[in-house]
Scaffold this active site. Structure first.
Site, PDB file in Angstrom:
ATOM      1  N   CYS A 217      15.716  12.099 -31.820  1.00  0.00           N
ATOM      2  CA  CYS A 217      17.046  11.722 -32.288  1.00  0.00           C
ATOM      3  C   CYS A 217      17.454  10.428 -31.586  1.00  0.00           C
ATOM      4  O   CYS A 217      18.277  10.430 -30.664  1.00  0.00           O
ATOM      5  CB  CYS A 217      18.035  12.819 -31.961  1.00  0.00           C
TER       6      CYS A 217
ATOM      7  N   ARG B 127       6.294   2.983 -25.239  1.00  0.00           N
ATOM      8  CA  ARG B 127       6.105   1.559 -24.938  1.00  0.00           C
ATOM      9  C   ARG B 127       6.683   0.616 -25.979  1.00  0.00           C
ATOM     10  O   ARG B 127       7.092  -0.501 -25.650  1.00  0.00           O
ATOM     11  CB  ARG B 127       4.626   1.245 -24.652  1.00  0.00           C
TER      12      ARG B 127
ATOM     13  N   GLU C 134      -6.931  -4.192  -8.524  1.00  0.00           N
ATOM     14  CA  GLU C 134      -6.311  -2.904  -8.862  1.00  0.00           C
ATOM     15  C   GLU C 134      -6.141  -2.733 -10.363  1.00  0.00           C
ATOM     16  O   GLU C 134      -5.014  -2.688 -10.860  1.00  0.00           O
ATOM     17  CB  GLU C 134      -4.930  -2.822  -8.210  1.00  0.00           C
ATOM     18  N   PRO C 135      -7.235  -2.645 -11.105  1.00  0.00           N
ATOM     19  CA  PRO C 135      -7.096  -2.471 -12.547  1.00  0.00           C
ATOM     20  C   PRO C 135      -6.601  -1.074 -12.895  1.00  0.00           C
ATOM     21  O   PRO C 135      -7.068  -0.090 -12.317  1.00  0.00           O
ATOM     22  CB  PRO C 135      -8.526  -2.674 -13.055  1.00  0.00           C
ATOM     23  N   GLY C 136      -5.650  -0.980 -13.775  1.00  0.00           N
ATOM     24  CA  GLY C 136      -5.187   0.311 -14.279  1.00  0.00           C
ATOM     25  C   GLY C 136      -5.475   0.370 -15.766  1.00  0.00           C
ATOM     26  O   GLY C 136      -6.417   1.026 -16.226  1.00  0.00           O
ATOM     27  N   ARG C 137      -4.687  -0.394 -16.497  1.00  0.00           N
ATOM     28  CA  ARG C 137      -4.823  -0.462 -17.952  1.00  0.00           C
ATOM     29  C   ARG C 137      -6.262  -0.714 -18.410  1.00  0.00           C
ATOM     30  O   ARG C 137      -6.764  -0.045 -19.315  1.00  0.00           O
ATOM     31  CB  ARG C 137      -3.924  -1.624 -18.422  1.00  0.00           C
TER      32      ARG C 137
END
Ligand SMILES: *Cc1c(COP(=O)(O)O)cnc(C)c1O
Length: 432
Positions: free
Chosen positions: A361, A330, A290-293
């Site tokens: 802010c 991130r 299940e690769p995402g990145r």
């Protein structure tokens, strides 16, 4: 450069997928996400070919669409033949709107509501990846009410710590996700799944973490999962049909990150899985990753315009941009590293040390610390943050009522808008 879709032209401008990044910013406005479609497709093809090659025709990579989710991405993934992971009704809805064949969708999440379960069943989601017993009972009940039997994978925790960041460790026994093999809960949920009338147990799933570079992590988790599968076969007479090893291959955010040969890695895992299956006399299950990145990260880049430059003598320097934690949270979340470049000053010496910060802010609204930029950096210059294709747009917010950025897709020298910039009207659309 950290990825081969980046280069520099004769004017010292950064090219992304062969196109002048700052010219795209002037065309589409600032700030802006760019995505390289050829790169997304190439990453898909790498996984697809390697898995079919290494594990046979039954194997399939699934794109973990929480990495970045919008209509066009599901269309691309569909064309490349991958399945998808979805983690919410919203992702299921988006995939469905894009015409994605949902029988190839795997529904994750550690807390699926009854409404999520009913919606996913109605939409015909192929697989549920079940986190816990309570969820299994709920699926059985709701599937029964819809006169269906639902295929499931059980999410198990093999007890591995992949030595990555604490916040993105998920394979350990005390994880929020899944049922632990070590505590006996994995066996309990398996025996329950085999008993429930509206549940069809297709196999097992694990996901040990993200940004993993060593091949060892997948080898060890595969072996633990296969040992468990053999023990289940011996005790219950059930043979695992699918084995999903999760996602997590790492990508290069900076020059320090290693280059990983994904195809070679998958072949290494396949060799170990086949040997283990032979030793345990288990038929090779249909394998899933299940690769995402690693499908979308290096296919993305964010462009900003420099605003205020603040020098605090004896302390530090700040370069502010017209975006920040609202489009890329991130660094604020877990100090993620990124490479920041002055997109029109690529050939200048970099000797101005600064923090690149956003305009929210919030003191924690930092994109990156300890960045070296050319000393000539000034208001109006264009900054590029590399490798932002994953977990940027999908984590974006409207904090400070900042509209979300558009996404421009680049392909073979052409470019097109695939996600519009949010307008001020969009910001008040739900306000009564
Ligand atoms: C997040 C996640 C993935 C994808 O991880 P990447 O690091 O993006 O490859 C795959 N599977 C599960 C269950 C996840 O939670």
């Amino acid at each position: 450069m950290i990825c081969d879709n980046l280069s520099i032209d004769e004017n010292g401008h950064l090219l992304f997928a062969g196109q002048d990044a700052s010219a795209l910013l002037r065309q589409y406005g600032s700030p802006l996400y760019l995505m390289d479609e050829d790169r997304i497709r190439r990453n898909c093809q790498t996984y697809y070919a390697a898995m079919k090659d290494a594990f046979g025709e039954s194997a399939l990579p699934l794109y973990a669409s929480k990495a970045v989710s919008f209509l066009e991405i599901y269309r691309i993934i569909k064309e490349e033949g991958l399945g998808v992971d979805v983690v919410s009704s919203g992702e299921i809805y988006t995939a469905a709107q894009a015409g994605f064949p949902l029988e190839k969708a795997y529904f994750h999440s550690n807390n699926k509501t009854d409404a999520d379960i009913a919606f996913a069943l109605e939409q015909g989601v192929g697989y549920f990846v079940v986190d816990n017993e309570e969820e299994l009972f709920a699926i059985d009940r709701i599937a029964g009410a819809q006169n269906k039997t639902q295929k499931v994978l059980l999410r198990l925790t093999p007890g591995i710590d992949p030595h990555t960041y604490e916040a993105i460790n998920t394979g350990r026994v005390d994880s929020k996700f899944g049922s632990a093999i070590e505590t006996g809960q994995a066996e309990e949920i398996t025996s329950l799944a085999l008993k429930l009338p509206h549940i069809d147990l297709a196999g097992f799933h694990c996901h040990v973490g993200s940004q993993v570079f060593d091949s060892d992590t997948f080898l060890r988790s595969a072996e633990i999962m296969l040992d468990f599968s053999a023990a289940i076969r011996d005790r219950y007479g059930y043979t695992v049909r699918e084995l999903d090893l999760g996602g997590g291959y790492g990508v290069r955010y900076t020059e320090k990150d290693p280059v990983i040969d994904i195809a070679a890695n998958i072949h290494g895992v396949a060799k170990a899985v086949k040997a283990k299956c032979a030793a345990l006399k288990l038929p090779l299950p249909a394998m899933r990753l299940e690769p995402g990145r690693s499908i979308v990260a290096d296919a993305g880049l964010t462009l900003y315009t420099v605003g205020t430059i603040k020098k605090i003598p004896g302390y530090k320097n700040y370069v502010s941009v017209d975006g920040g934690m609202t489009d890329n949270p991130r660094f604020a979340l877990y100090n993620a590293s990124y490479t920041v470049l002055a997109a029109e000053k690529m050939n200048e010496e970099k000797n101005f040390l600064c923090s690149v910060v956003g305009r929210c802010c919030e003191s924690g609204d930092i994109l990156q610390e300890q960045v070296l930029l050319p000393a000539s950096i000034r208001r109006g210059d264009v900054l590029a943050v590399l490798t932002t294709g994953a977990y940027n747009y999908s984590m974006a917010s409207n904090y400070n009522r900042i509209p979300r950025l558009p996404i421009v897709m680049l392909k073979g020298g052409q470019n097109r808008l695939v996600v519009r910039r949010e307008s001020f009207e969009d910001l008040v659309r739900n306000d009564l």
